[in-house]
Design an enzyme around this catalytic site. Structure first.
Site, short mmCIF file in Angstrom:
data_model
loop_
_atom_site.label_atom_id
_atom_site.label_comp_id
_atom_site.label_asym_id
_atom_site.label_seq_id
_atom_site.Cartn_x
_atom_site.Cartn_y
_atom_site.Cartn_z
N CYS A 98 0.84 -1.20 0.00
CA CYS A 98 0.00 0.00 0.00
C CYS A 98 0.87 1.25 0.00
O CYS A 98 0.58 2.22 -0.72
CB CYS A 98 -0.93 -0.01 1.20
SG CYS A 98 -1.93 1.49 1.37
N CYS A 194 -5.86 -2.23 6.99
CA CYS A 194 -6.92 -1.22 6.97
C CYS A 194 -8.27 -1.78 6.51
O CYS A 194 -9.31 -1.38 7.01
CB CYS A 194 -6.51 -0.06 6.07
SG CYS A 194 -6.29 -0.49 4.33
#
Length: 364
Positions: A98, A194
């Site tokens: 990410c 997340c």
């Protein structure tokens, strides 16, 4: 006045980072990245709550804020990889990807479109120029250092990034937030991946990967139970196996995955030899400086983290083709294929790669 676009998550770290940039005289623009759109197990969309916190903090600081949607980029560049790795019985670290693909690529490009000279984040890391090159340094707070998650970055990305809280401790960050009346001053730190958040990991994964039950067996082939699917277990795991109290009474641990036969291999006792290794083969190498620390075939010394929060481990590494072979001075427990091995020299993060294979004996 130079414009700096800062990625704001709705947490206290990026809130204080924005505050510090404003105090330093930059033209600061806060941007909230929406990377995932799904409600948690309580039916709450945490992204909406975080965006509200970003808006409140930016109002307090006196800077504009915007939201940008990277859901498609995140799904294509990060989540697909996450699913592919788990389907292969591996344990990936999507936060590393990410950072490379979303925060320091898609977001960096977006920041430049807004006229930024630099982008910024709330990561607990530092950077500085040494001998004409930008290097990545550990954060000043050892307990919060996040350099492990940024090892895939390149020098060119680091040169355009600012890390305002990297020289602070977490306690100092919260104190600054409280002193300046930021609503996130006592907000709980986010944990885990997340897109999973506080949800049960197995339940989340079942939405994307079908369960393929099979046998749990010992090294000598004795069946001691059944597993729900190899993707749902990781090396060294002892909880959730459902076979406690059997055998000699000691705890059971996952020591291997036999993908061909869909067998989860387990052993009793923390002293099982199969839980430990000294040698690791690493692939998908990335070096922040662009070049490796040493030429191919020449051993070099460094410290390593085989997983986040692990104390530094003294190692010797050698490059062979597109791979790196690492020997640890001490035995390593449950080195897990798919996880990242990150190398350091002092405070400088050199780079690293993905753990592929481990052994008690040198790997060819």
């Amino acid at each position: 006045m130079e414009r700096v676009v800062i990625g704001m998550s709705g947490g206290v770290d990026s809130s204080v980072a924005a505050l510090l940039l404003k105090e330093q005289g930059y033209d600061v623009v806060g941007v909230f990245m929406k990377n995932w759109d799904e409600k948690d197990e309580n039916g709450v969309c945490t992204a909406t709550e975080d965006w509200n916190d970003v808006q409140d903090v930016c109002d307090t600081i006196g800077i504009p804020c915007y939201a940008v949607n990277f859901e498609k980029e995140y799904y294509d560049r990060v989540f697909r990889y996450f699913l592919e790795e788990y389907s292969r019985g591996r344990t990936p670290n999507p936060d590393v990807l990410c950072n490379r693909e979303i925060k320091f690529k898609a977001f960096l490009e977006y920041a430049f479109k807004l006229g930024a000279g630099h982008m910024a984040t709330g990561h607990f890391v530092r950077s500085e120029v040494r001998d004409g090159h930008t290097v990545l340094l550990r954060g000043a707070d050892p307990a919060k250092d996040q350099s492990y998650f940024l090892y895939m970055l390149k020098e060119a990305q680091l040169a355009r990034a600012l890390f305002p809280v990297g020289g602070l401790t977490k306690a100092q960050v919260r104190e600054l937030a409280q002193r300046h009346g930021l609503s996130t001053c006592a907000k709980k730190d986010s944990t885990g991946v997340c897109f999973i958040g506080e949800r049960n990991f197995r339940q989340f994964l079942q939405n994307y990967l079908p369960m393929q039950p099979g046998d749990m067996r010992t090294e000598d082939g004795r069946k001691v139970g059944e597993h729900i699917g190899l993707a749902y277990y990781t090396l060294g795991q002892r909880r959730g196996l459902g076979i406690g109290g059997s055998g000699d009474g000691r705890r059971w641990f996952v020591i291997d995955k036999d993908l061909r036969n869909n067998v989860l291999v387990v052993a009793q006792g923390e002293d099982s030899e199969r839980l430990y290794s000294r040698y690791t083969r690493v692939s998908q190498l990335t070096w922040i400086a662009g070049d490796a620390p040493a030429p191919e075939g020449v051993p070099f010394r460094a410290t390593a983290k085989y997983r986040y929060r692990q104390p530094d481990q003294e190692v010797t590494a050698i490059l062979r083709g597109e791979e790196m072979f690492v020997e640890s001075q001490v035995l390593q427990r449950a080195v897990t294929p798919g996880q990242s091995l990150v190398l350091y020299q002092g405070d400088v993060c050199l780079g690293g790669g993905i753990e592929e294979e481990t052994s008690m004996h040198p790997l060819a």
